[in-house]
Design a protein around this motif. Structure first.
Motif, PDB file in Angstrom:
ATOM      1  N   PRO A   1       0.833  -1.200   0.000  1.00  0.00           N
ATOM      2  CA  PRO A   1       0.000   0.000   0.000  1.00  0.00           C
ATOM      3  C   PRO A   1       0.868   1.251   0.000  1.00  0.00           C
ATOM      4  O   PRO A   1       2.033   1.220   0.396  1.00  0.00           O
ATOM      5  CB  PRO A   1      -0.785  -0.133   1.313  1.00  0.00           C
ATOM      6  CG  PRO A   1       0.085  -0.970   2.189  1.00  0.00           C
ATOM      7  CD  PRO A   1       0.792  -1.918   1.282  1.00  0.00           C
ATOM      8  N   SER A   2       0.298   2.346  -0.460  1.00  0.00           N
ATOM      9  CA  SER A   2       1.054   3.592  -0.463  1.00  0.00           C
ATOM     10  C   SER A   2       1.064   4.189   0.938  1.00  0.00           C
ATOM     11  O   SER A   2       0.112   4.029   1.707  1.00  0.00           O
ATOM     12  CB  SER A   2       0.445   4.589  -1.454  1.00  0.00           C
ATOM     13  OG  SER A   2      -0.903   4.863  -1.114  1.00  0.00           O
TER      14      SER A   2
ATOM     15  N   LYS B   1      -0.742 -11.776   2.320  1.00  0.00           N
ATOM     16  CA  LYS B   1      -1.453 -10.496   2.483  1.00  0.00           C
ATOM     17  C   LYS B   1      -1.245  -9.938   3.886  1.00  0.00           C
ATOM     18  O   LYS B   1      -0.912  -8.748   4.051  1.00  0.00           O
ATOM     19  CB  LYS B   1      -2.940 -10.689   2.196  1.00  0.00           C
ATOM     20  CG  LYS B   1      -3.748  -9.394   2.257  1.00  0.00           C
ATOM     21  CD  LYS B   1      -5.205  -9.642   1.863  1.00  0.00           C
ATOM     22  CE  LYS B   1      -6.012  -8.345   1.926  1.00  0.00           C
ATOM     23  NZ  LYS B   1      -7.436  -8.565   1.546  1.00  0.00           N
TER      24      LYS B   1
ATOM     25  N   THR C   1       2.386  -8.838   4.338  1.00  0.00           N
ATOM     26  CA  THR C   1       2.647  -7.562   3.664  1.00  0.00           C
ATOM     27  C   THR C   1       2.064  -6.401   4.459  1.00  0.00           C
ATOM     28  O   THR C   1       2.689  -5.341   4.605  1.00  0.00           O
ATOM     29  CB  THR C   1       2.057  -7.579   2.246  1.00  0.00           C
ATOM     30  OG1 THR C   1       2.654  -8.650   1.505  1.00  0.00           O
ATOM     31  CG2 THR C   1       2.324  -6.267   1.529  1.00  0.00           C
ATOM     32  N   ALA C   2       0.865  -6.587   4.995  1.00  0.00           N
ATOM     33  CA  ALA C   2       0.234  -5.536   5.803  1.00  0.00           C
ATOM     34  C   ALA C   2       1.062  -5.246   7.050  1.00  0.00           C
ATOM     35  O   ALA C   2       1.238  -4.079   7.430  1.00  0.00           O
ATOM     36  CB  ALA C   2      -1.186  -5.951   6.186  1.00  0.00           C
TER      37      ALA C   2
ATOM     38  N   SER D   1       4.313  -3.412   6.078  1.00  0.00           N
ATOM     39  CA  SER D   1       4.015  -2.018   5.717  1.00  0.00           C
ATOM     40  C   SER D   1       3.620  -1.204   6.943  1.00  0.00           C
ATOM     41  O   SER D   1       3.996  -0.027   7.071  1.00  0.00           O
ATOM     42  CB  SER D   1       2.879  -1.987   4.681  1.00  0.00           C
ATOM     43  OG  SER D   1       3.256  -2.648   3.493  1.00  0.00           O
TER      44      SER D   1
ATOM     45  N   LEU E   1      -4.579  -1.393   6.832  1.00  0.00           N
ATOM     46  CA  LEU E   1      -3.893  -1.687   5.563  1.00  0.00           C
ATOM     47  C   LEU E   1      -4.445  -2.929   4.887  1.00  0.00           C
ATOM     48  O   LEU E   1      -4.444  -3.037   3.657  1.00  0.00           O
ATOM     49  CB  LEU E   1      -2.396  -1.853   5.826  1.00  0.00           C
ATOM     50  CG  LEU E   1      -1.654  -0.607   6.308  1.00  0.00           C
ATOM     51  CD1 LEU E   1      -0.195  -0.914   6.590  1.00  0.00           C
ATOM     52  CD2 LEU E   1      -1.749   0.520   5.265  1.00  0.00           C
TER      53      LEU E   1
ATOM     54  N   LYS F   1      -7.432  -3.688   4.509  1.00  0.00           N
ATOM     55  CA  LYS F   1      -8.620  -3.303   3.735  1.00  0.00           C
ATOM     56  C   LYS F   1      -8.274  -2.767   2.348  1.00  0.00           C
ATOM     57  O   LYS F   1      -9.122  -2.768   1.459  1.00  0.00           O
ATOM     58  CB  LYS F   1      -9.411  -2.247   4.512  1.00  0.00           C
ATOM     59  CG  LYS F   1     -10.004  -2.766   5.814  1.00  0.00           C
ATOM     60  CD  LYS F   1     -10.680  -1.619   6.590  1.00  0.00           C
ATOM     61  CE  LYS F   1     -11.219  -2.109   7.927  1.00  0.00           C
ATOM     62  NZ  LYS F   1     -11.820  -1.016   8.729  1.00  0.00           N
ATOM     63  N   ILE F   2      -7.016  -2.310   2.176  1.00  0.00           N
ATOM     64  CA  ILE F   2      -6.678  -1.702   0.881  1.00  0.00           C
ATOM     65  C   ILE F   2      -5.676  -2.553   0.087  1.00  0.00           C
ATOM     66  O   ILE F   2      -5.278  -2.174  -1.004  1.00  0.00           O
ATOM     67  CB  ILE F   2      -6.097  -0.281   1.091  1.00  0.00           C
ATOM     68  CG1 ILE F   2      -4.858  -0.300   1.983  1.00  0.00           C
ATOM     69  CG2 ILE F   2      -7.157   0.631   1.676  1.00  0.00           C
ATOM     70  CD1 ILE F   2      -4.221   1.072   2.150  1.00  0.00           C
ATOM     71  N   LEU F   3      -5.302  -3.694   0.610  1.00  0.00           N
ATOM     72  CA  LEU F   3      -4.408  -4.575  -0.142  1.00  0.00           C
ATOM     73  C   LEU F   3      -5.204  -5.464  -1.107  1.00  0.00           C
ATOM     74  O   LEU F   3      -6.336  -5.843  -0.815  1.00  0.00           O
ATOM     75  CB  LEU F   3      -3.613  -5.448   0.826  1.00  0.00           C
ATOM     76  CG  LEU F   3      -2.331  -4.835   1.392  1.00  0.00           C
ATOM     77  CD1 LEU F   3      -1.748  -5.724   2.484  1.00  0.00           C
ATOM     78  CD2 LEU F   3      -1.291  -4.632   0.290  1.00  0.00           C
TER      79      LEU F   3
END
Length: 300
Positions: free
Chosen positions: A239-240, A272, A275-276, A279, A296, A298-300
């Motif tokens: 995510p950004s 997932k 990664t969250a 990040s 995060l 929720k947006i991956l």
């Protein structure tokens, strides 16, 4: 149960100042203290996610007691071996115009202490996870990862290895559940420079051929690639967000991956959550907190 091992933990003393002048008295603008070590980072993030785990390793002196007490206060179970000599190291992290690290050496770890750790690991059984992460102190045998995995090869436990170079290569024959090099470390294992996603997939596959069950390659801002034991290659972007802290991001990814896998048994779900978590640490001053991870996810 999930167990982590930290051979050389540390109290990380982080100081912030505008500039530093050698040979003069310098005054800090702010200070922070963290309990460091890759295994401890994994334990902390697991605990933040609500995953019960036990932190193993070696501590010594007042700094070791501070780490043990601090982790316990944060709800992390510990079963450290207390050494008779020296103190657990203090790492000074100077954040100024240029960043400077001064890392302590740590205490001598005796053969008796190593034997004590091996004895503690006898409790691992089928389905348990053990995370071995980080480098080996100079006072320990450089084949300690191999000794541990040899002892546990018939236990049915799952071992995760987050290490580099020969330390990683030499344990592949024991078929670790997961290894997690970054793309640069993956290239170093084969004496090449890896620049493309295709090369990551190719050489992660080679590590699986050499014995690793799953290979998770972290790529910082470019996400991660998982070469899974079921033949899947799973890619995940990031995510950004504004990167505030890179320390512990890889450890956080390991914690999230293992917890995600234990929850669902699905490698995509595991990647997932990993990664969250990685990040969430990168976007925070400290290690990933559950609220940030859930945001995060929720947006991956």
């Amino acid at each position: 149960m999930i167990y982590t091992v930290t051979f050389n933990p540390a109290v990380d003393y982080v100081i912030h100042l505008e500039d530093i002048e050698l040979g003069a008295v310098n005054r800090t603008e702010s200070e922070e203290i963290f309990f460091g070590g890759k295994g401890i980072n994994v334990s902390t993030v697991l605990s933040n996610l609500g995953a019960e785990n036990i932190a193993l390793g070696f501590i010594s002196g007042f700094t070791g007691k501070a780490i043990e007490s601090g982790l316990n206060k944060n709800g992390i179970k510990t079963d450290f071996i207390e050494l008779e000599n020296g103190i657990t190291r203090i790492n000074v992290k100077i954040k100024s115009k240029e960043e400077t690290d001064i890392n302590g050496q740590g205490p001598v770890i005796s053969h008796e202490a190593i034997s004590g750790l091996l004895d503690k690991l006898k409790v691992l059984q089928r389905g348990d996870f053990l995370i071995l992460a980080g480098s080996i102190p100079a006072t320990m045998p450089d084949d300690i990862y191999e000794k541990i995995m040899e002892r546990l090869k018939d236990s049915g436990s799952n071992i995760v290895v987050d290490a580099t170079g020969d330390l990683l290569k030499n344990v592949l024959k024991y078929h670790p559940f997961l290894v997690k090099p970054n793309n640069h470390e993956l290239g170093e294992l084969f004496g090449i420079e890896i620049n493309t996603e295709e090369e990551i997939i190719e050489y992660a596959g080679k590590l699986r051929q050499m014995g690793a069950r799953n290979v998770l390659v972290s790529r910082a801002g470019d996400g991660a690639v998982l070469s899974a034991e079921n033949g899947e290659v799973i890619k995940m972007g990031v995510p950004s967000g504004k990167v505030l802290n890179s320390v512990g991001a890889g450890d956080s990814m390991v914690a999230g991956f293992i917890f995600g896998y234990l929850q669902s048994g699905d490698y995509r779900d595991a990647l997932k959550l990993g990664t969250a978590c990685g990040s969430a640490t990168a976007f925070s001053a400290g290690l990933a907190e559950k609220e940030k991870v859930e945001e995060l996810m929720k947006i991956l």
